[in-house]
Scaffold this active site. Structure first.
Site, mmCIF file in Angstrom:
data_model
loop_
_atom_site.group_PDB
_atom_site.id
_atom_site.type_symbol
_atom_site.label_atom_id
_atom_site.label_comp_id
_atom_site.label_asym_id
_atom_site.label_seq_id
_atom_site.Cartn_x
_atom_site.Cartn_y
_atom_site.Cartn_z
ATOM 1 N N ASP A 14 0.870 -1.165 0.000
ATOM 2 C CA ASP A 14 0.000 0.000 0.000
ATOM 3 C C ASP A 14 0.916 1.228 0.000
ATOM 4 O O ASP A 14 2.122 1.106 0.233
ATOM 5 C CB ASP A 14 -0.885 -0.036 1.245
ATOM 6 C CG ASP A 14 -1.855 1.136 1.319
ATOM 7 O OD1 ASP A 14 -2.356 1.562 0.263
ATOM 8 O OD2 ASP A 14 -2.092 1.627 2.437
ATOM 9 N N ASP A 16 -0.190 4.950 1.226
ATOM 10 C CA ASP A 16 -0.445 5.859 2.351
ATOM 11 C C ASP A 16 -0.301 5.135 3.694
ATOM 12 O O ASP A 16 -0.873 4.059 3.899
ATOM 13 C CB ASP A 16 -1.849 6.443 2.241
ATOM 14 C CG ASP A 16 -2.027 7.247 0.962
ATOM 15 O OD1 ASP A 16 -2.087 8.479 1.037
ATOM 16 O OD2 ASP A 16 -2.095 6.625 -0.117
#
Length: 252
Positions: A14, A16
């Protein structure tokens, strides 16, 4: 949830609060921070469906091309320590490294370039701008703008020839869901070094809370791979940094 130990052929991150210590959408919406953060946290904890908040956040913010470029630079500036070194080590061992993110593609591509990840291995949500660079909408067909979409993207990556075993690292509920789904990740690592989301850690089998991504070394590499990296001057510092950290939570 199944869990296959390393080595892996593919590692998916991922963006963020995983590769970078910010939530890009929150930074874009600084003028509406309270509303945006509440929507983001509700989506990442599973209280609201992603599709219920995605369009609302972007319509509220209406980010210009310049705004998005600023967030891309901030992603790079706030990269989690040892992110670049970890990606280099994965590539050195011949692994495919990808980013799957519900963030906006122009900004996510900026940190991908800084980490040495090719644009073809970045999966994020495209934006549209008019001739003046003003916001003109987003790709509403993107699976990453709705609940369950990350599962589809991770499954597609996992279905590629030679992709398995595949490990997924992320902090949010959409990452957890992709890790739990059949045909997706062989190992999901809940990363809480930036934000520890209780709903994700409660269900994950493998967890890491170190403030540096060096903490992922024993969870992403086999002992033989760690030994090989330790004997390579280019990667020895990463292994050394990992060895000084508190051991990550063992798989449960």
């Amino acid at each position: 949830m199944r869990d296959t130990p390393p080595p892996y052929r593919t590692v998916v991150f991922d963006c963020d609060s995983t590769l970078s210590a910010i939530e890009g959408i929150d930074e874009l919406g600084a003028a509406h921070r309270a509303k945006i953060e509440a929507l983001t946290n509700a989506a990442m904890s599973g209280a609201l469906r992603l599709e219920d908040v995605y369009a609302r956040r972007l319509a509220l913010i209406a980010p210009s091309r310049t705004d998005v470029e600023r967030i891309g630079a901030l992603y790079v500036e706030r990269a989690v320590p040892h992110a670049r070194e970890l990606v280099r080590a994965l590539h050195a061992l011949g692994k495919r490294v990808a980013i799957v993110s519900g963030g906006v593609a122009p900004a996510v591509n900026a940190i991908a370039r800084a980490l040495g990840i090719g644009e073809h291995d970045v999966h994020a949500v495209a934006l549209r701008f008019d001739a003046r660079g003003s916001y003109a909408g987003f790709d509403e067909t993107s699976p990453l703008a709705r609940s369950g979409g990350k599962i589809e993207v991770v499954r597609a990556l996992a279905s590629a020839a030679g992709a398995h075993p595949l490990a997924l690292v992320g902090d949010g509920i959409t990452d957890l869901e992709a890790g739990e789904a059949e045909g997706g990740a062989d190992r999901f690592i809940a990363y809480g070094g930036v934000v520890k989301r209780a709903a994700v850690f409660a269900r994950a089998r493998v967890m890491c809370e170190t403030k540096t991504l060096a903490g992922l070394v024993p969870l992403l590499f086999s002992p033989e791979e760690v030994d090989k990296l330790a004997r390579d001057p280019e990667h020895a510092a990463l292994v050394s940094a990992s060895s000084t950290l508190r051991s990550p939570t063992p798989p449960r």
